[in-house]
Scaffold this motif. Structure first.
Motif, PDB file in Angstrom:
ATOM      1  N   THR A 497       0.858  -1.185   0.000  1.00 63.70           N
ATOM      2  CA  THR A 497       0.000   0.000   0.000  1.00 63.70           C
ATOM      3  C   THR A 497       0.898   1.241   0.000  1.00 63.70           C
ATOM      4  OG1 THR A 497       0.007   0.097   2.407  1.00 63.70           O
ATOM      5  CG2 THR A 497      -1.790  -1.147   1.392  1.00 63.70           C
ATOM      6  N   PRO A 588      -4.950   7.803   4.958  1.00 65.69           N
ATOM      7  CA  PRO A 588      -5.184   6.638   4.089  1.00 65.69           C
ATOM      8  C   PRO A 588      -6.582   6.720   3.492  1.00 65.69           C
ATOM      9  CG  PRO A 588      -4.298   5.948   6.215  1.00 65.69           C
ATOM     10  CD  PRO A 588      -4.589   7.412   6.330  1.00 65.69           C
ATOM     11  N   PRO A 590      -9.677   4.640   1.849  1.00 62.41           N
ATOM     12  CA  PRO A 590     -10.257   3.324   1.546  1.00 62.41           C
ATOM     13  C   PRO A 590     -10.562   3.155   0.067  1.00 62.41           C
ATOM     14  CG  PRO A 590     -11.387   4.376   3.401  1.00 62.41           C
ATOM     15  CD  PRO A 590     -10.441   5.385   2.843  1.00 62.41           C
ATOM     16  N   HIS A 593      -7.578   1.863  -1.660  1.00 63.77           N
ATOM     17  CA  HIS A 593      -7.306   0.445  -1.395  1.00 63.77           C
ATOM     18  C   HIS A 593      -8.212  -0.448  -2.251  1.00 63.77           C
ATOM     19  CE1 HIS A 593      -5.665   1.899   2.698  1.00 63.77           C
ATOM     20  NE2 HIS A 593      -4.762   1.965   1.751  1.00 63.77           N
ATOM     21  N   SER A 594      -9.504  -0.090  -2.352  1.00 65.35           N
ATOM     22  CA  SER A 594     -10.396  -0.897  -3.208  1.00 65.35           C
ATOM     23  C   SER A 594      -9.972  -0.783  -4.663  1.00 65.35           C
ATOM     24  CB  SER A 594     -11.855  -0.440  -3.131  1.00 65.35           C
ATOM     25  OG  SER A 594     -12.169   0.027  -1.900  1.00 65.35           O
ATOM     26  N   ASP A 597      -7.220  -3.134  -5.182  1.00 62.88           N
ATOM     27  CA  ASP A 597      -7.719  -4.519  -5.206  1.00 62.88           C
ATOM     28  C   ASP A 597      -8.336  -4.835  -6.567  1.00 62.88           C
ATOM     29  OD1 ASP A 597      -6.935  -5.021  -2.666  1.00 62.88           O
ATOM     30  OD2 ASP A 597      -8.882  -4.577  -1.732  1.00 62.88           O
TER      31      ASP A 597
END
Ligand code: CAA
Ligand code: NAI
Length: 719
Positions: A497, A588, A590, A593-594, A597
């Motif tokens: 990350t 950070p 989210p 992060h998705s 992914d």
């Protein structure tokens, strides 16, 4: 050495003689010991003055002696003997008294300084502490808070400030040695007990524990892994809490730890590297000592955006007349307001008048006709820059130097637009240009030594550390940044990350990790460059080609963020999220992060656990490998140039010496072996392929960094 003479009948005068800065070499220390013995044994001599030749008291311990075999009398007993002397000893401080030089003066019974002198304990900047009693005497003389300030920052203070602190007893505008001799005559025979600083109690504020706690927290925060500032606080704490002798013992222990830490070796290397870059050379053989600069009185800045504003401020603050040019009245007025504000704030901090009247603003390029040097800072667009250089060449008087602040475009192409390509060089400043110390002076194949010498001198005059480098895409700094950024993106693809990568790099000592730094600079900057290079394929989401460009692995992650309008801090979203556009507090995200992914799923990439070591090795060794290529290509003359650029321009932690020095501390064979390992795993990433020079250095037994230039010469001669 030190010369001993008797003056005015009764004063023993000891003059330190070790040009250029009267460093306390073994010979000088021996000279002081011998001279003191003579002064104490001669009955006619009633008092002593210590001074330095050529208007310089002393630049401190001889840094060249560090790391070698200790010879000559040690400093600590010598200073103790001076303090214990039965006759008054007066330090006559002219020029500078730094480090061991100031510690010597603190062992004297009186200190008289010239009004223009500067004193300080800069040991911390060399990874040390004032280990000749300075950490114990200074707090006893000027109090704990002031001593903590001087010792942990290493900053120099003027004679006036030193007088205010009580660090010197008197300042004078006259001949300091004469004043000190008269003073020594006056105090001859007076009792000395109250003049020996080591016997003073250490005056502490009532909340001394709180003070130490606060200072320690601040120092830990700003030290970025450097241990000397922390040891400095511990040593001063010893002065505040222990009797003098025990404090000295603690000072000795801490100093021993620092000496063996490796950080001091890096910082000493860095000290000499800073001086080495001033001795620039070009592949043509032109050199700093044979190329004379031409004086610059009046300069112009074209384009008053982020960079042009800072450059204008730096020039005006240094006393240059500046013609500042924008395209339209609206931009001009905005820039004028911003520049005036920067000048006013700077002047307020320094207690001087703002240099507002040094600048003439205008929208007409004709107004630069009579300047000696122009710095172009318009958009990073080759076609636009070419046009501006054509205009400048037509408008400017003969002999005007034409410089570009481009971050990486070809200087030669700009030079070709002008009548006198030999007068064209790059002057690559770093943002914010009035604050950042680094200046890359970029010479193209046609740039003359005169133009390089002039740009280097101008850089010095405006307080920059200037490094002369050759012309290639990104020059030195940005060229090495490319593989570093690239590896960081690949690590995200493979499972890391942004927060993790940044944390590892910040723990290493960078002020900011690669992703926070990219958000600050603006993700759109690199995006535009990649678009111009034909690397960006809009809206490409799947397929093999998405992650390959021109036969090499390519990560489109940055492009995909930009397509979503995520440009970093300025838009409030980038690799992190921010409360509002312009905010500096990275959190950070989210969403990111998705997004990662989904991206991995789309490209059938399986996230794996990536550890600290892999982040460091891939980001740093690929960058170091590029550094070796730069040396091989002759773009930088030596490893010192690269290291100075990285510390001053890219926040590389100074106590690690710079990337090329760091490679020596890791071991060149290990760097080579790890690069080979990663290149095998990622054969489509050319920046991981170890370069020839690195192989040759390892093959020749990994010589010390000071010897690399010889190997480089050999490698180049074989090309
Ligand atoms: N030891 C050895 N050489 C030194 C030196 C030192 N303490 N200080 C300066 N020099 C050398 C420089 O390397 C340079 O050599 P070259 O000409 O070969 O490059 C030359 O003296 C002139 O130095 P500058 O180019 O820096 O000249 P300047 O006029 O711009 O600055 C200065 C002069 C302010 C003294 C600056 O050189 C400086 O800051 N020197 C370091 C001072 C310092 O850190 N002293 C503490 C030493 S550690 C110590 O003292 C610890 C202890 O006792 C236990
Ligand atoms: P910017 O976009 O903030 O400013 C450029 C300015 O140039 C604008 O104000 C624009 O109006 C003006 N301009 C455009 N054409 C002009 C012309 N013909 N005459 C006069 N003014 C004109 O850009 P920034 O960031 O200041 O960058 C300028 C240069 O500096 C670029 O080459 C960039 O690559 C380089 N650079 C940028 C750094 C940064 O961190 N922003 C760092 C180092 C170099």
């Amino acid at each position: 050495m030190a010369q001993y003479t008797r003056v005015s009948g009764s004063v023993g005068l000891i003059t330190l003689q070790s040009p250029p800065v009267n460093a306390l070499s073994a010979a000088v220390r021996q000279g002081i010991v011998d001279s003191m013995q003579r002064a104490l044994s001669e009955p006619e001599v009633k008092s002593v003055v210590i001074c330095g030749q050529n208007g310089i008291f002393s630049g401190g311990a001889d840094i060249k002696e560090f790391g070698g075999q200790m010879s000559g009398p040690p400093l600590i007993p010598m200073i103790h003997a001076i303090e214990a002397a039965s006759k008054p000893v007066v330090a006559a401080i002219e020029g500078i008294a730094l480090g061991g030089g100031l510690e010597l003066a603190l062992g004297c019974h009186y200190r008289i300084a010239h009004s223009k002198a500067r004193v300080g304990l800069p040991e911390v900047t060399l990874g040390l502490l004032p280990g000749a009693g300075g950490s114990q005497r200074l707090p006893r003389l000027i109090g704990v808070p002031a001593a903590l300030d001087l010792i942990t920052t290493g900053r120099y203070v003027t004679a006036a400030e030193a007088l205010k602190f009580g660090l010197v007893d008197q300042i004078t505008d006259h001949n300091t040695v004469n004043v000190a001799v008269k003073f020594a005559q006056r105090v001859a025979g007076q009792p000395l007990d109250a003049r020996r600083i080591s016997t003073y109690p250490c005056l502490c504020p009532p909340d001394v524990d709180v003070l130490f706690e606060e200072v320690m927290q601040r120092v830990r925060r700003t030290a970025r892994g450097a241990i000397a500032p922390i040891a400095c606080v511990q040593a001063v704490r010893a002065a505040a809490t222990l009797p003098y002798n025990q404090g000295m013992e603690r000072e000795r222990e801490l100093m021993a730890t620092l000496f063996t830490s490796g950080q001091t070796r890096a910082l000493q290397y860095f000290f000499f590297a800073q001086r080495a870059v001033g001795r620039w050379s070009m592949p043509s053989g032109a050199r700093w000592d044979t190329s004379k600069p031409r004086p610059v009185h009046k300069a112009a800045v074209i384009g008053l955006g982020t960079m042009g504003r800072g450059i204008t401020v730096a020039l005006a603050q240094a006393g240059f007349s500046v013609v500042a040019v924008e395209t339209q009245e609206k931009q001009l007025m905005e820039a004028k307001q911003a520049i005036s504000g920067m000048l006013e704030r700077g002047a307020k901090r320094r207690g001087v008048a703002p240099a507002l009247d040094k600048i003439n603003y205008g929208c007409n390029i004709q107004s630069v006709a009579d300047v000696d040097l122009v710095i172009e800072a318009v958009f990073e667009d080759m076609a636009l820059k070419k046009k501006v250089f054509q205009q400048l060449s037509a408008v400017c008087k003969a002999g005007t130097f034409l410089c570009s602040n481009t971050s990486g475009l070809d200087i030669d192409q700009l030079a070709c637009q002008t009548r006198n390509p030999e007068l064209v060089v790059g002057m690559h400043f770093f943002a914010p240009a009035h604050v950042m110390k680094l200046l890359e002076v970029v010479y193209g194949p046609k740039s003359s030594p005169l133009a390089v010498a002039t740009a280097m001198q101008l850089g010095k005059k405006i307080g920059k550390v200037s490094v002369a480098v050759g012309n290639c895409r990104g020059f030195v700094g940005n060229r090495m940044l490319k593989p570093y950024l690239e590896q960081a993106l690949f690590l995200l693809e493979e499972g890391a990350t942004p927060e993790f990568v940044d944390q590892v790099l910040e723990e290493f000592g960078f002020a900011m990790g690669v992703f926070r730094m990219s958000d600050l600079s603006g993700l759109d900057v690199g995006w535009k460059v990649r678009m111009a290079d034909g690397l960006v394929v809009p809206n490409s989401t799947t397929g093999q080609a998405t992650r390959l460009r021109q036969g090499r692995r390519y990560s489109p992650l940055g492009d995909l963020l930009c397509e979503q309008g995520r440009f970093g801090q300025k838009t409030g979203r980038g690799w992190y999220q921010y409360n509002k556009p312009g905010s500096q507090v990275a959190k950070p995200d989210p969403w990111l992060h998705s997004f990662l992914d989904e991206y991995r799923a789309r490209h059938t990439l399986v996230a794996r656990r990536i550890d600290h070591q892999e982040v460091l090795e891939r980001c740093l060794y690929s960058m170091i490998n590029e550094g070796f290529r730069i040396l091989e290509d002759g773009i930088a003359a030596g490893p010192e140039d690269i290291d100075i650029i990285y510390v001053f321009g890219y926040s590389w932690p100074r106590h690690r010496g710079g990337p090329m020095f760091y490679a020596t501390t890791v071991g060149l064979n290990k760097v080579l072996e790890r690069l080979e390992h990663y290149h095998q795993a990622h054969p489509d990433v050319p920046s991981l392929q170890p370069c020839d020079l690195l192989r040759k250095l390892v093959a020749s037994g990994s010589p010390p960094i000071q010897k690399w230039r010889e190997v480089i010469k050999k490698v180049r001669s074989q090309l």
